[in-house]
Enzyme design. Structure first.
Site, PDB file in Angstrom:
ATOM      1  N   CYS A  50       0.811  -1.213   0.000  1.00  0.00           N
ATOM      2  CA  CYS A  50       0.000   0.000   0.000  1.00  0.00           C
ATOM      3  C   CYS A  50       0.847   1.267   0.000  1.00  0.00           C
ATOM      4  CB  CYS A  50      -0.945   0.009   1.194  1.00  0.00           C
ATOM      5  SG  CYS A  50      -0.119  -0.011   2.795  1.00  0.00           S
ATOM      6  N   GLN A 120       3.662  -9.834   3.048  1.00  0.00           N
ATOM      7  CA  GLN A 120       3.670  -9.254   1.704  1.00  0.00           C
ATOM      8  C   GLN A 120       4.905  -9.695   0.924  1.00  0.00           C
ATOM      9  OE1 GLN A 120       3.430  -5.268   3.213  1.00  0.00           O
ATOM     10  NE2 GLN A 120       1.239  -5.090   2.785  1.00  0.00           N
TER      11      GLN A 120
END
Length: 459
Positions: A50, A120
């Site tokens: 993000c 991630q």
């Protein structure tokens, strides 16, 4: 061959540019394929979160790979070089390794020490493996980065003192809502960020939580895992209108909650003007910034939360415990980087050292053959004694340069030392005899991984 990291993150670029650079899963796959197909790149991984977009490659040449990665970033994101390049950072070789290890530990995150980056990075590694974009250089390096990250969280107090964006957002929400634990909460999305959100909410004693996701099955699984509810995406307007707190992290490319929708929803629920908080943890934004103009509504996005973190640091809300934990993690990273570089250095020199030892053994045998011709009556035990003496002399002469080559300062590149050895002793480190049958003397070292040994077909 060297490691190159090229990227943009919250450290180097404004949130607005990161929004423009944000990629869909298909975009991430495309970027990885474009980079991997480049002439100066052998292996590639794309890490998209993000608040960052990074490309990690094994580069044949620095400038060639850098130009190709830059072109690929512009092509896939749709940004021009003038827009993107002023915000791009580049890490090369040792600094690239240090960056990846620090990243895995959460030291490069917006909320220092957060552990979500490990998941991630693991997902990015799996995608690159499935696509066939990794090989013998990046694959073990990234596996090692994951282990370093786990070690940092297991051996230090970084988990206890780090402040995640979710925790900070809830902290701010508690200042607006009358009773956070009694609030009606709607979570939009069911990915990794939403999972972290729901886990944090439940841990804080907030149990009136409803999860909405376009794929209902994923919402159901996440809700069941944490003992909360899931509902259909079609009920978004009704549920958001009745909520006290909405947390979003869908990864959609357009606004999910707009000003008109929220106005209509709150009016229908008789809550126009009532206190409400929206935490937008998505990039690009899920929530139209215009909703902040509505009466009673407070909106925090990633940019605002970043400002809150900076303000907390400036006001001394961080403690010495935080600094101590970060320092402990950095010590782990520094040690792991040094160990990795030492192993790589030894591996790069291994073929040259093996060739040097093979050449030395050949010289000894040639001299013994000449001695046999000149002294044919030499007794077998005398000949063996001469052989051992010659070997000891050679080993002692080679010992110091070999040890210093393997343990020397990283300021001298292993490739440079190897080239010097090859030039001085006229060696071919990839000669079949040297590679397949190195002398027993000295520690066994793995051969280097570079294109001269394995060819471009290894992709």
């Amino acid at each position: 061959m060297s490691i190159l990291v090229v990227g943009v993150s919250h450290h180097s670029a404004p949130i607005q540019l990161l929004e423009q650079a944000a990629l869909s899963p298909q975009g991430v796959q495309e970027l990885g394929s474009v980079v991997h197909a480049s002439d100066h790149v052998a292996e590639a991984l794309v890490l998209a979160t993000c608040n960052r977009l990074e490309v990690v490659v094994e580069a044949d040449t620095f400038h060639g790979a850098l130009a190709e990665v830059g072109e690929a970033l512009c092509k896939v994101t749709g940004l021009t070089g003038d827009d993107l390049m002023p915000h791009v950072y580049v890490h090369y070789d040792e600094r690239a390794v240090s960056h990846l290890f620090s990243l895995a530990c959460g030291l490069d995150s917006m909320a220092v020490g957060e552990s979500q980056i490990l998941g991630q990075l693991r997902s990015a590694l799996s995608r690159a493996q499935e696509a066939g974009h990794l090989g013998p250089v990046l694959n073990p390096l990234l596996q090692r980065a994951l282990k370093v990250g786990k070690r940092a969280h297991a051996e230090t107090t970084i988990d206890q003192v780090s402040r995640s964006l979710v925790a900070l957002g809830l902290e701010r929400a508690a200042r607006v809502l009358p009773d956070l634990t009694a609030s009606r909460v709607v979570v939009l999305g069911a990915g990794a960020m939403s999972g972290l959100v729901v886990a944090t909410l439940v841990r804080e004693g907030i149990d009136d939580v409803t999860i909405l996701n376009r794929t209902r099955d994923r919402a159901d699984r996440l809700a069941e895992l944490h003992g909360v509810r899931a509902d259909d995406w079609s009920r978004l307007e009704t549920l958001v209108g009745a909520a006290d707190l909405v947390v979003t992290g869908t990864g959609a490319l357009g606004h999910v909650v707009g000003a008109d929708l929220l106005t209509r929803a709150r009016t229908a629920q008789g809550r126009a003007g009532a206190p409400m908080v929206l935490l937008d943890l998505a990039l690009p934004r899920d929530v139209d910034p215009e909703v902040a103009r509505l009466a009673g509504v407070r909106l925090w996005g990633l940019a605002e939360l970043d400002e809150e973190l900076d303000r907390a640091r400036a006001e001394g809300e961080t403690t010495d415990d935080v600094e101590l934990a970060v320092r402990a993690v950095r010590e782990i990273v520094d040690g792991e980087v040094a160990e990795h570089l030492a192993r790589r250095r030894a591996a790069r020199l291994a073929p040259t050292i093996a060739a040097l030892r093979t050449r030395s053994a050949q010289v000894v045998e040639a001299e013994l053959t000449r001695l046999d011709q000149r002294l044919p009556d030499l007794l077998p035990q005398e000949r063996e004694e001469v052989r051992q003496t010659l070997r000891r002399v050679v080993d002692k002469v080679l010992h110091t340069p070999v040890v210093r080559a393997k343990q020397g300062s990283t300021e001298i590149r292993a490739g440079d030392l190897g080239e010097a050895f090859r030039e001085l002793f006229d060696l071919d480190p990839y000669d079949a005899a040297a590679v397949s049958a190195p002398p027993a003397a000295g520690p066994h070292l793995l051969p280097d991984h570079d294109d001269s040994a394995r060819g471009r077909g290894s992709r």
